[in-house]
Design a protein around this motif. Structure first.
Motif, PDB file in Angstrom:
ATOM      1  N   ALA A  39       2.478  32.323  80.516  1.00 31.39           N
ATOM      2  CA  ALA A  39       1.893  33.648  80.702  1.00 31.39           C
ATOM      3  C   ALA A  39       2.942  34.741  80.504  1.00 31.39           C
ATOM      4  O   ALA A  39       2.679  35.768  79.870  1.00 31.39           O
ATOM      5  N   GLY A  40       4.145  34.500  81.056  1.00 25.64           N
ATOM      6  CA  GLY A  40       5.219  35.479  80.863  1.00 25.64           C
ATOM      7  C   GLY A  40       5.606  35.619  79.412  1.00 25.64           C
ATOM      8  O   GLY A  40       5.864  36.731  78.922  1.00 25.64           O
ATOM      9  N   GLY A  41       5.662  34.492  78.691  1.00 28.17           N
ATOM     10  CA  GLY A  41       5.989  34.560  77.267  1.00 28.17           C
ATOM     11  C   GLY A  41       4.955  35.341  76.479  1.00 28.17           C
ATOM     12  O   GLY A  41       5.310  36.159  75.602  1.00 28.17           O
ATOM     13  N   CYS A  42       3.676  35.110  76.779  1.00 26.66           N
ATOM     14  CA  CYS A  42       2.618  35.847  76.090  1.00 26.66           C
ATOM     15  C   CYS A  42       2.710  37.342  76.401  1.00 26.66           C
ATOM     16  O   CYS A  42       2.531  38.187  75.507  1.00 26.66           O
ATOM     17  N   ALA A  43       2.995  37.672  77.658  1.00 20.37           N
ATOM     18  CA  ALA A  43       3.118  39.087  78.025  1.00 20.37           C
ATOM     19  C   ALA A  43       4.277  39.742  77.293  1.00 20.37           C
ATOM     20  O   ALA A  43       4.166  40.881  76.811  1.00 20.37           O
ATOM     21  N   ALA A  48       6.257  43.406  73.114  1.00 17.81           N
ATOM     22  CA  ALA A  48       7.077  43.607  71.919  1.00 17.81           C
ATOM     23  C   ALA A  48       6.240  44.067  70.735  1.00 17.81           C
ATOM     24  O   ALA A  48       6.683  44.886  69.914  1.00 17.81           O
ATOM     25  N   SER A  49       5.018  43.565  70.646  1.00 15.52           N
ATOM     26  CA  SER A  49       4.171  43.935  69.503  1.00 15.52           C
ATOM     27  C   SER A  49       3.701  45.371  69.578  1.00 15.52           C
ATOM     28  O   SER A  49       3.268  45.939  68.578  1.00 15.52           O
ATOM     29  N   ARG A  50       3.783  45.983  70.770  1.00 19.59           N
ATOM     30  CA  ARG A  50       3.316  47.361  70.929  1.00 19.59           C
ATOM     31  C   ARG A  50       4.449  48.388  70.888  1.00 19.59           C
ATOM     32  O   ARG A  50       4.203  49.557  71.101  1.00 19.59           O
ATOM     33  N   ILE A  51       5.695  47.956  70.674  1.00 17.67           N
ATOM     34  CA  ILE A  51       6.813  48.900  70.557  1.00 17.67           C
ATOM     35  C   ILE A  51       6.646  49.735  69.295  1.00 17.67           C
ATOM     36  O   ILE A  51       6.422  49.185  68.213  1.00 17.67           O
ATOM     37  N   PRO A  52       6.719  51.051  69.401  1.00 21.92           N
ATOM     38  CA  PRO A  52       6.513  51.914  68.219  1.00 21.92           C
ATOM     39  C   PRO A  52       7.508  51.584  67.101  1.00 21.92           C
ATOM     40  O   PRO A  52       8.679  51.302  67.332  1.00 21.92           O
ATOM     41  N   ARG A  53       6.984  51.552  65.895  1.00 25.15           N
ATOM     42  CA  ARG A  53       7.814  51.311  64.717  1.00 25.15           C
ATOM     43  C   ARG A  53       7.679  52.496  63.762  1.00 25.15           C
ATOM     44  O   ARG A  53       6.701  53.239  63.809  1.00 25.15           O
ATOM     45  N   GLY A  70      -3.620  37.050  71.669  1.00 23.16           N
ATOM     46  CA  GLY A  70      -2.498  36.920  72.593  1.00 23.16           C
ATOM     47  C   GLY A  70      -2.842  37.389  73.997  1.00 23.16           C
ATOM     48  O   GLY A  70      -2.451  36.765  74.996  1.00 23.16           O
ATOM     49  N   GLY A  71      -3.619  38.494  74.085  1.00 22.32           N
ATOM     50  CA  GLY A  71      -4.045  38.965  75.397  1.00 22.32           C
ATOM     51  C   GLY A  71      -4.956  37.975  76.098  1.00 22.32           C
ATOM     52  O   GLY A  71      -4.824  37.732  77.301  1.00 22.32           O
ATOM     53  N   SER A  72      -5.876  37.383  75.333  1.00 22.00           N
ATOM     54  CA  SER A  72      -6.768  36.382  75.923  1.00 22.00           C
ATOM     55  C   SER A  72      -5.990  35.160  76.391  1.00 22.00           C
ATOM     56  O   SER A  72      -6.240  34.625  77.476  1.00 22.00           O
ATOM     57  N   LEU A  73      -5.008  34.733  75.583  1.00 27.48           N
ATOM     58  CA  LEU A  73      -4.197  33.577  75.967  1.00 27.48           C
ATOM     59  C   LEU A  73      -3.386  33.876  77.229  1.00 27.48           C
ATOM     60  O   LEU A  73      -3.241  33.021  78.110  1.00 27.48           O
ATOM     61  N   MET A  74      -2.876  35.101  77.325  1.00 32.41           N
ATOM     62  CA  MET A  74      -2.109  35.467  78.510  1.00 32.41           C
ATOM     63  C   MET A  74      -2.991  35.425  79.763  1.00 32.41           C
ATOM     64  O   MET A  74      -2.581  34.914  80.812  1.00 32.41           O
ATOM     65  N   LEU A  75      -4.240  35.947  79.660  1.00 36.40           N
ATOM     66  CA  LEU A  75      -5.148  35.904  80.797  1.00 36.40           C
ATOM     67  C   LEU A  75      -5.478  34.463  81.185  1.00 36.40           C
ATOM     68  O   LEU A  75      -5.543  34.131  82.373  1.00 36.40           O
ATOM     69  N   CYS A  76      -5.679  33.605  80.185  1.00 41.17           N
ATOM     70  CA  CYS A  76      -5.974  32.195  80.473  1.00 41.17           C
ATOM     71  C   CYS A  76      -4.819  31.542  81.217  1.00 41.17           C
ATOM     72  O   CYS A  76      -5.013  30.850  82.228  1.00 41.17           O
ATOM     73  N   CYS A  77      -3.600  31.764  80.716  1.00 36.52           N
ATOM     74  CA  CYS A  77      -2.433  31.154  81.355  1.00 36.52           C
ATOM     75  C   CYS A  77      -2.200  31.715  82.754  1.00 36.52           C
ATOM     76  O   CYS A  77      -1.872  30.969  83.686  1.00 36.52           O
TER      77      CYS A  77
END
Length: 817
Positions: A39-43, A48-53, A70-77
């Motif tokens: 869960a921590g890894g998914c978070a 990281a994917s939302r850091i402005p580029r 990824g959000g769904s997987l994080m909630l599941c974990c």
């Protein structure tokens, strides 16, 4: 129809994790740590994917879909990690070393418990003089054994002598008992069973916030049951969920007609209570905040009154969230609220994951939210809207719950929906009027009496519908059990829903699709019947079953098993019936065959096993035809041996020995008196198979080969009257298997035999009433009994203090009964 199913995968992950880990709590810590890391890894990846580029173009759709996944997987974990942590924390608290040690040592303990359910007749347990015993759920708070006292907090099920001339323990009361503990199967809601050997001694009365409900519940039950017939007995169940007054016959009829859910307090009852308070508040011109507050307080009191069963908890929590969301001006939607409640309850109590009541409550609610509306709209094309809604509501709930119900009873209710259509409209009236009568009983007893009379009418109607439907022919259609049956039913149900609920644009193609559905359902039913006779139903048996009595009509065919080693005692009258039974049990080879004697109802099915037998034990042949039978078995590859007292051997880890007849004796060697009698011992069960011995031969057997105590007896001669009470008294079995035909003209089993067994605390298990019966070793010396058909079984007529209680589960396995 748009459904918000964003929490569906997290719910599935949480439920599966809880269901698996409560059966193996020792692994919960490692699993929780792993899931938290995932869960921590998914978070971290999401952050990281939302850091402005420095990118001028927007993120591509594929990138956004990966973010959602990824959000769904994080909630599941995260959800699974929460429930795994809960299991790891609470499992040692529920079953501390002191309780485990007391159960393993079989020592008599002094236990202090707090009662948490209404005591009911202990019909789910057999043996040990279940006569006059009650069972109730409780929390074990203190245990004293061998001079040591420990304070614990363990959920248990108590089996105690019924209080004669006194009140049974009330919910919330603290009582002290002496008895023995036995641990249950991992994953059960209760960690142990407490069998009391002395009458409970009251230590403390319930607290005031529970006592008012106890008194009200008792007064309402007394007032309702004073009304005539089944309507009075059923009314407490309809109004407040108290089914302790329902007779076994009415209970069986309610289950057969698929109406038993009406006595289970759930969402409908909570909705009625809340709607009544909100309407009353509106009539009194109260502000919305006050109406919601009064509704929540009433809901809390109602939950205490009806007791917080899993279905009640689900309904109450869901109703609370709905009221709160209305209060803050953000009304929630049904499906997301339901899914959120499921996650919250499973995290707070992971042992709900294997609770059938909780699962059925969740599925029924989901079915109503998802299917009731579309089904009503489809049906409204051919009938009035009101009638379409009346049909759609029970149909939606039945479709949603049926996959779980298949695990309890591998059959489909043929008249379930029609019965609910007839009885359903009467249920709200009985519930509302009955509940009002219950609440007014302490302050306005005269008004309450009138209301009870009004509520009795719909209650009596529901009971009459249940009794009438239960007597119709073919009330249940056979269906494969276990996971294969569940998957097949889900596939057929989904196909049917797709065909029925297709949109208007697809309506021209409805008839070809319907024809295809009929074809697939027919093929699926045929395949399901094949699966059901083989792997399907055997999956639902106790996995370590040892004895199985085939339902082959008036005859004997009993299988004894250890692992992949199989013994068969007699082959019944018909090869087809025996083949069906062996296929159901998944047996293709017989390691040890015993033919007790040469009557047709014991050897007529031999063609089903010729060529599949390693060793055949036989009795003294009576004529040349019997000798030719030996030759046929030998030609099929079997080693044929004439058996007599003193012969012994093994079947896997089981030891067997022959007790009768006596080799070389000149009397009682052929026919029924010469039935070869065999005993098996090992893996927690000691059993004896008496063939067709009569009383004289039984008495001689008892003198020359005393069998001693056994756990299971295959009753002689299908339960005829020619029996030795002294032999059965020496055996003092916990289970008596009676292989008998439903339409036999001999009067088997006789009342004499049934009285003998009942007087000794031996539970009679009859193939004519219960079909295939399977016996397995339980925990700490108990037995688990599975039967193909559910039937009412009253307790034996005379208690036997020395006998051990036996968990009984009709059509399912349940260590807690």
């Amino acid at each position: 129809m748009s459904l918000d199913l964003r929490l569906a995968l997290p719910v599935l992950a949480v439920w599966l994790t809880a269901g698996l880990l409560i059966g193996a709590p020792a692994e919960a810590g490692v699993v929780a740590m792993t899931l938290w890391l995932l869960a921590g890894g998914c978070a971290a990846l999401l952050v990281a994917s939302r850091i402005p580029r420095r990118v001028t173009s927007p993120a591509p759709p594929r990138f956004r879909s990966w973010q959602k996944m990824g959000g769904s997987l994080m909630l599941c974990c995260a959800g699974a990690a929460l429930v795994a942590t809960a299991v790891g924390v609470w499992a040692p608290v529920r079953l501390p070393p002191e309780v485990r040690a007391a159960a393993e040592s079989h020592a008599t303990v002094t236990a202090t418990v707090i009662v948490w359910s209404v005591p009911v007749a202990a019909k789910a347990f057999i043996g040990s003089g279940a006569s006059g015993r009650v069972r109730y759920r409780a929390t074990l708070t203190q245990i004293a054994s061998r001079g040591e006292t420990a304070h614990v907090s363990s959920p248990v099920v108590v089996f105690a002598e019924a209080a004669r001339g006194r009140h049974e323990p009330e919910i919330g009361s603290s009582v002290q008992l002496r008895g023995t503990l036995r641990t249950t199967q991992p994953g059960d809601a209760a960690v142990a069973l407490l069998f009391a050997t002395e009458t409970a001694r009251s230590l403390a009365a319930p607290p005031w916030w529970l006592q008012w409900a106890n008194e009200l519940r008792a007064r309402f039950k007394t007032a309702a049951t004073s009304l005539a017939g089944d309507g009075g007995d059923l009314l407490p169940g309809l109004a407040i969920g108290d089914t302790s007054a329902v007779s076994p016959a009415l209970d069986s009829a309610m289950k057969t007609s698929s109406l038993s859910h009406l006595t289970a307090v759930s969402g409908a009852n909570c909705a009625i209570v809340i709607a009544s308070i909100m309407l009353l508040g509106g009539y009194l011109r109260l502000r919305r905040a006050w109406r919601i507050l009064f509704s929540l307080m009433t809901l809390l009191g109602f939950t205490v009154l009806v007791t917080p069963e899993p279905s009640v908890l689900r309904s109450a929590v869901m109703a609370t969230l709905t009221l709160v969301s209305i209060g803050v001006g953000r009304p929630g939607r049904g499906i997301p609220t339901l899914l959120a409640v499921v996650i919250g309850l499973l995290v707070s109590d992971p042992w709900l994951a294997r609770n059938y009541g909780f699962a059925l409550s969740v599925l029924a609610t989901a079915g109503l939210l998802v299917l009731a509306g579309p089904l009503a709209r489809v049906l409204a094309q051919w009938m009035p809207t009101a009638l379409a809604a009346i049909i759609a509501i029970p149909l939606a709930a039945q479709l949603a719950c049926q996959p779980v119900l298949i695990l309890l009873n591998p059959s489909l209710p043929l008249y379930g929906v029609p019965a609910n259509i007839l009885a359903g409209p009467a249920a709200p009236m009985a519930t509302v009027v009955g509940l009002i009568a219950c609440l007014t009983l302490p302050v306005l007893p005269g008004v309450a009496a009138g209301l009870l009379a009004v509520a009795w009418l719909p209650s009596a109607w529901i009971a009459a519908v249940a009794q009438g439907v239960s007597t119709l022919p073919g009330t249940r259609l056979p269906w494969p059990g276990g996971p294969p049956g569940v998957l097949l039913l889900v596939a057929v149900t989904m196909l049917g829903l797709v065909v029925v609920l297709r949109g208007p644009a697809a309506r021209p193609a409805r008839w070809p699709a319907a024809a295809l559905a009929v074809l697939l359902i027919g093929l699926g039913g045929y395949a399901g019947s094949l699966i059901g006779t083989g792997i399907g139903r055997v999956v639902s048996f106790p996995p370590d079953w040892q004895i199985a009595t085939c339902d082959i009509g008036q005859g004997d065919a009993v299988v004894v098993r250890d692992g992949d080693q199989y013994g068969l005692v007699d082959v019944g009258p018909d090869p087809k019936l025996l083949s069906t039974c062996l296929a159901t049990l998944g047996i293709t080879h017989i390691n040890l065959l015993l033919l007790t004697h040469y009557d047709l109802d014991h050897i007529g099915g031999v063609d089903a096993v010729i060529g599949r037998v390693d060793t055949a034990l036989v009795g003294v042949p009576e004529n040349a035809e019997d000798e030719r039978l030996h030759e046929r078995l030998a030609a099929g590859g079997a080693t044929v041996r004439q058996a007599a007292r003193g012969d012994a051997g093994t079947l896997g880890g089981l030891r067997w020995k022959i007790l009768w007849p006596i080799r070389g004796a000149t009397t009682m060697q052929v026919g029924n008196p010469g039935s070869v009698t065999i005993m098996f011992d090992g893996r927690g069960i000691r059993s004896i198979f008496l063939g067709d011995l009569g009383q004289e031969a039984q008495d001689t057997l008892r003198r020359v080969s005393p069998p001693g105590r056994v756990d299971v007896v295959k009753v002689a001669h299908h339960g005829s009257a020619d029996q030795s009470p002294e032999l059965y008294a020496e055996l003092r079995a916990r289970v008596g298997l009676i292989s008998v035909g439903a339409t036999n003209t001999y009067g088997h089993p006789t009342d004499k035999l049934l009285r003998i067994l009942a007087s000794l605390g031996t539970m009679s298990v009859r193939t004519d009433l219960e079909g295939l019966a399977v016996v397995a070793p339980g925990t700490n010396g108990t037995l688990v009994l599975w039967t193909e058909k559910v039937t009412d079984r009253g307790p034996p007529t005379s208690p036997t203090p020395q006998q051990t209680d036996v968990p009984y589960a009709a059509g399912r396995v349940s260590g807690a009964g």
